[in-house]
Design a protein around this motif. Sequence first.
Motif, short mmCIF file in Angstrom:
data_model
loop_
_atom_site.label_atom_id
_atom_site.label_comp_id
_atom_site.label_asym_id
_atom_site.label_seq_id
_atom_site.Cartn_x
_atom_site.Cartn_y
_atom_site.Cartn_z
N HIS A 76 0.85 -1.19 0.00
CA HIS A 76 0.00 0.00 0.00
C HIS A 76 0.89 1.24 0.00
CE1 HIS A 76 -3.70 -2.17 0.99
NE2 HIS A 76 -2.97 -2.88 1.81
N VAL A 77 0.50 2.24 -0.76
CA VAL A 77 1.15 3.54 -0.71
C VAL A 77 0.31 4.41 0.22
CG1 VAL A 77 1.87 5.55 -2.04
CG2 VAL A 77 2.07 3.27 -3.03
N LEU A 78 0.94 4.96 1.25
CA LEU A 78 0.22 5.71 2.29
C LEU A 78 0.13 7.19 1.90
CD1 LEU A 78 1.99 4.03 5.32
CD2 LEU A 78 -0.15 3.37 4.24
N PRO A 93 8.42 6.66 6.37
CA PRO A 93 8.16 5.66 5.33
C PRO A 93 6.72 5.76 4.85
CG PRO A 93 9.12 4.65 7.30
CD PRO A 93 8.83 6.06 7.63
N ALA A 94 6.53 5.79 3.52
CA ALA A 94 5.20 5.97 2.95
C ALA A 94 4.72 4.73 2.21
CB ALA A 94 5.20 7.17 2.02
N VAL A 95 5.41 3.60 2.40
CA VAL A 95 5.02 2.36 1.75
C VAL A 95 4.81 1.31 2.84
CG1 VAL A 95 5.67 0.60 0.08
CG2 VAL A 95 6.38 2.96 -0.29
N ALA A 96 3.63 0.68 2.84
CA ALA A 96 3.33 -0.39 3.79
C ALA A 96 3.40 -1.72 3.05
CB ALA A 96 1.96 -0.20 4.41
N VAL A 97 4.15 -2.68 3.61
CA VAL A 97 4.30 -4.00 3.01
C VAL A 97 3.73 -5.01 3.99
CG1 VAL A 97 5.92 -5.66 2.07
CG2 VAL A 97 6.42 -3.23 1.91
N LYS A 98 2.70 -5.75 3.56
CA LYS A 98 2.05 -6.70 4.45
C LYS A 98 2.20 -8.11 3.89
CE LYS A 98 -2.01 -7.55 7.11
NZ LYS A 98 -3.41 -7.57 7.21
N VAL A 99 2.77 -9.00 4.71
CA VAL A 99 2.90 -10.42 4.35
C VAL A 99 2.24 -11.19 5.48
CG1 VAL A 99 4.46 -12.30 3.81
CG2 VAL A 99 5.08 -9.97 3.19
N GLY A 100 1.11 -11.82 5.22
CA GLY A 100 0.37 -12.51 6.27
C GLY A 100 -0.09 -11.51 7.31
N SER A 127 -7.48 -4.65 5.30
CA SER A 127 -6.26 -4.91 6.05
C SER A 127 -5.47 -3.63 6.26
CB SER A 127 -5.38 -5.94 5.34
OG SER A 127 -4.85 -5.40 4.15
N GLN A 128 -5.79 -2.58 5.53
CA GLN A 128 -5.12 -1.29 5.67
C GLN A 128 -6.06 -0.31 6.34
OE1 GLN A 128 -1.98 -0.79 5.03
NE2 GLN A 128 -2.06 1.34 5.63
#
Length: 185
Positions: A76-78, A93-100, A127-128
């Motif tokens: 996701h780009v925040l 940081p403006a990028v969210a990385v979600k794994v599981g 999820s965001q």
Amino acid sequence: MTVSFVSTTEAAFLLNISTGRLRLLLNQKRVIGAKKVGRLWRMPLNHRGMPEIIAGCRGPEGTWNKFQREAKTIIHVLRKTIDYNRDNGTSHPAVAVKVGNQKDYCHALKIHGGCQIVYQPHQPNRSQAGGARLWIEVEPENIVERVYFSDGDYGPPPEVVQQRARFENKKSKVKKRKPKKKGKK
């Protein structure tokens, strides 16, 4: 049977730990079969397609993956963080990385392999925070390398900190009251 070897970046991705943490494990000789070739580490993969780590003697159990990942990586780009950084001269940081269930924040990404951009205006991704309507999906076998600015701000972005504070306020306001005991007459 041939043995596959992976680099530090690939092994960290497979194990779902940072490259810094993996280098620490390598220096402690806790990665089975790891060899240093010149300046680079090469690690063999076991029958499950994962590097093997020897558990430590002290502290909590390791949090690295022991099996190949099955969940897609969601990026996701925040937008609110981008606006906050512009208005306040910061570089959160403006990028969210979600794994599981694990979420990480970074400044940039390098995606090694295929990915797709998903836009669902009527079915947001819950999820965001706020329910994102546009995100990037990366298949589990593709590496997503996180990049951080050397002079950047670290930790969760301001919008995430604010959301957590609101959640804590709601939780503290909702206090369960004990029912009063009635005396016998």
